[in-house]
Design a protein around this motif. Sequence first.
Motif, PDB file in Angstrom:
ATOM      1  N   PRO A 106     -35.482  10.861   4.141  1.00  0.00           N
ATOM      2  CA  PRO A 106     -34.857   9.685   4.775  1.00  0.00           C
ATOM      3  C   PRO A 106     -33.362   9.877   5.024  1.00  0.00           C
ATOM      4  N   MET A 107     -32.725  10.613   4.159  1.00  0.00           N
ATOM      5  CA  MET A 107     -31.287  10.878   4.322  1.00  0.00           C
ATOM      6  C   MET A 107     -31.023  11.675   5.603  1.00  0.00           C
ATOM      7  N   VAL A 160     -32.861  11.685   8.224  1.00  0.00           N
ATOM      8  CA  VAL A 160     -33.120  10.769   9.336  1.00  0.00           C
ATOM      9  C   VAL A 160     -31.912   9.854   9.552  1.00  0.00           C
ATOM     10  N   GLY A 161     -31.289   9.430   8.462  1.00  0.00           N
ATOM     11  CA  GLY A 161     -30.092   8.583   8.568  1.00  0.00           C
ATOM     12  C   GLY A 161     -28.918   9.338   9.172  1.00  0.00           C
ATOM     13  N   ALA A 162     -28.774  10.610   8.802  1.00  0.00           N
ATOM     14  CA  ALA A 162     -27.713  11.418   9.408  1.00  0.00           C
ATOM     15  C   ALA A 162     -27.964  11.541  10.908  1.00  0.00           C
ATOM     16  N   ALA A 190     -26.899   8.455  12.663  1.00  0.00           N
ATOM     17  CA  ALA A 190     -25.447   8.418  12.885  1.00  0.00           C
ATOM     18  C   ALA A 190     -25.078   9.262  14.109  1.00  0.00           C
ATOM     19  N   ARG A 248     -23.439   7.744  17.638  1.00  0.00           N
ATOM     20  CA  ARG A 248     -22.104   8.168  18.085  1.00  0.00           C
ATOM     21  C   ARG A 248     -22.174   9.123  19.272  1.00  0.00           C
ATOM     22  N   GLU A 258     -42.471   7.072   5.890  1.00  0.00           N
ATOM     23  CA  GLU A 258     -41.542   6.049   6.384  1.00  0.00           C
ATOM     24  C   GLU A 258     -40.451   6.682   7.258  1.00  0.00           C
ATOM     25  N   ALA A 259     -39.940   7.809   6.785  1.00  0.00           N
ATOM     26  CA  ALA A 259     -38.859   8.463   7.526  1.00  0.00           C
ATOM     27  C   ALA A 259     -39.366   9.029   8.847  1.00  0.00           C
ATOM     28  N   LEU A 294     -39.871   6.204  11.366  1.00  0.00           N
ATOM     29  CA  LEU A 294     -38.593   5.701  11.896  1.00  0.00           C
ATOM     30  C   LEU A 294     -38.008   6.694  12.903  1.00  0.00           C
ATOM     31  N   MET A 331     -28.860  -3.025   9.785  1.00  0.00           N
ATOM     32  CA  MET A 331     -30.274  -2.786  10.069  1.00  0.00           C
ATOM     33  C   MET A 331     -31.162  -3.348   8.970  1.00  0.00           C
ATOM     34  N   ALA A 376     -37.252   3.959   4.048  1.00  0.00           N
ATOM     35  CA  ALA A 376     -36.568   4.529   5.215  1.00  0.00           C
ATOM     36  C   ALA A 376     -35.292   3.752   5.530  1.00  0.00           C
ATOM     37  N   GLY A 396     -32.798   4.785   2.752  1.00  0.00           N
ATOM     38  CA  GLY A 396     -32.505   6.213   2.847  1.00  0.00           C
ATOM     39  C   GLY A 396     -31.753   6.559   4.121  1.00  0.00           C
ATOM     40  N   ALA A 397     -32.140   5.950   5.221  1.00  0.00           N
ATOM     41  CA  ALA A 397     -31.424   6.201   6.481  1.00  0.00           C
ATOM     42  C   ALA A 397     -30.018   5.615   6.394  1.00  0.00           C
ATOM     43  N   GLY A 398     -29.882   4.495   5.712  1.00  0.00           N
ATOM     44  CA  GLY A 398     -28.549   3.923   5.503  1.00  0.00           C
ATOM     45  C   GLY A 398     -27.667   4.901   4.749  1.00  0.00           C
ATOM     46  N   LEU A 399     -28.227   5.530   3.732  1.00  0.00           N
ATOM     47  CA  LEU A 399     -27.465   6.513   2.954  1.00  0.00           C
ATOM     48  C   LEU A 399     -27.073   7.702   3.824  1.00  0.00           C
ATOM     49  N   GLY A 400     -28.038   8.236   4.586  1.00  0.00           N
ATOM     50  CA  GLY A 400     -27.736   9.393   5.438  1.00  0.00           C
ATOM     51  C   GLY A 400     -26.637   9.073   6.441  1.00  0.00           C
ATOM     52  N   ALA A 401     -26.713   7.890   7.031  1.00  0.00           N
ATOM     53  CA  ALA A 401     -25.687   7.493   8.004  1.00  0.00           C
ATOM     54  C   ALA A 401     -24.345   7.314   7.299  1.00  0.00           C
ATOM     55  N   MET A 455     -20.646   6.665   8.759  1.00  0.00           N
ATOM     56  CA  MET A 455     -20.897   5.301   9.221  1.00  0.00           C
ATOM     57  C   MET A 455     -20.747   4.350   8.033  1.00  0.00           C
TER      58      MET A 455
END
Lengths: 313, 328
Positions: free
Chosen positions: A107-108, A110-112, A115, A119, A141-142, A145, B28, B63, B66-71, B76
């Motif tokens: 998930p991390m 995916v979050g990167a 971002a 941007r 989940e990841a 998304l 989000m 997700a 976890g996506a919040g953490l990655g961003a 961000m």
Amino acid sequence: MALIREFELRAIRERRNGLIPGFIHACVGQEATAVGACTALRPDDVITSTHRGHGHLIAKGGDPRYMMAELAARGVGYCGGKGGSLHMADFNLGILGANGIVAGGIPMAVGAALAFQMRNEQRIALAFFGDGAVNEGAFHEAANLAGLWKLPVIFFCENNLYGEGTPQHRQAPLRDLAQRAASYGFPGVIIDGNDVMAVYEATTQAAERARAGEGPTFIEGKTYRYRGHYEGDPMVYRSQEELAAWKARDPIRRWRERLLASGDAQASELEIIDKEVQEQLDEAVAFAKASPPPPLEAALAGVYGHDHDGRIF
Amino acid sequence: MSRIITFSQAIREAMVEEMRRNPDVFLMGEDVGLFGGVFGVSAGMFDEFGPERVRDTPISETAIVGAGLGAALMGMRPIVEIMFADFVTVAMDQVVNQVAKARYMSGGKADAPLTIRLANGAPGAAASQHSQSPEAWFMNIPGLKIAIPATPRDAKGLLKTAIRGVDPVLFFEHKGLYNTLGEVPDEDYAIPFGQATYHCHGSAATVIALGGVLPTVMNAAAHLADAGIEIEVVDPRTLVPLDIETLVQSVKKTHRAVIVHEAHRRGGPGAEIAALLAEQALPYLDAPILRVATANVPIPYNPDLEHAILPDANDVISAVTNLISYRL
């Protein structure tokens, strides 16, 4: 690849010698996935890694000296001696960290990628994980998304046929894990994970796709680990015949033979590389040994960004 | 100058103002966009900022967090909403093993400015999986900060601090407070973490109120005042960091302490606060430290049963009068 293999063998030896206090999950035999994938990335792309992550770090530019120092729990190590093998990270190199939780880093990544997309950057994220991770909720989940939002991320599955001590086929009703990508709306590609060029080419295509805004790709590299799940694992779950069959497909030997056959490298050049690798690792071990442990007060620092006048809360 | 707005508006204003001043801030979560949030907290934000910055997500708490953490690791400043605090259990690995430890495990290097908003508390007949107040679970996890505002002013000021910070924050919003009114300053302001506030002064007892119970406690304070008993109501506002100094200061004056919260009594935030008071203020105490909290049972569906197990004003009044009549 030679550096990764020798790093692992050296780390195993130094653990036995008492330099390294923690446990190690060695990636011996899986060097081609790490190198092929990371070589296809740009320096400012990012990866998330796994418990079997030393190869990923080295392939993404990690310095063996700081890695060995971290394994030896030294203050100059990548995490100040507070992360160890399972949590090594170098944000400047785009290494968001190994991970002690199976599928925890996906998930991390995916979050990167989110971002980067928000941007409008041309960067991508790549999540390494093993065959065990695709049975974790975090992966699903990841992946959902990322597929939904067409995020610039590559799901790189190193299928080494064993999730800890249980064969992959006893953990999922599929042999080809890339099939799972279909349910999230992106392609799943199966490659020979012991063929570094195949890994490089598949990752390059996936990276192009991601940068073009077309979304994720799932790459499944079929590979094998020669060592146990962890050092000391009795490996009752597999046969010597199976191990020997995979060693016959060794990624490093195959790449050497290919380089020599094509004339892209001479045997003497490869010998020089081997020698340099040993020198580099001698230096890394000496560096780790010579480095002091972190001061005890370091245990209480770095929990929060500001230390609030030194108070721990 | 100031205005009177609801708790819910205060949270929205904090998000909107921070999103206007910093393009790295985005929201989000489940139904936060077009729907405006299941409690209406983000109403109108989708229209102003669009689907990129006010993102509707699948029902995927792992997700989302976890996506919040990655961003956040990429610079961000995500705000992620967990629709009901109970649902954070689905994201527990991300919160506990990834978010909380990202900085420490990397040797202090990783900034993770992630704000996780969670709607906690029993709103009435929502039963056991939509009513919990799980903030104490996270007090046991180093690396997280925890805010539990009780007024619109505090909600807005603390949320701004969370969004502007460099560490992950769990921001608990009690559902029962969303429609409560309060004064907020017109100008831009932020309230630092780790600073308690007084809601009224008195010398009979210190009543420490956490989050959603504040209206209940103020109601009890009014009744006690009618009977000539002036209590001091102190609100820590953040559980991590916790302003224990102010709580000790108040106890030195009143010599009695009651802690009131809606989390379950056993192992709740009150247990930690009571331990700290015992460690730091025992010589000043004339009576045992009491806790008024939710009974150690899951939240029942039947409204009468629910009411019976939640702390109410009478429970607070009884606790205070018991302390006053206590003789060593």
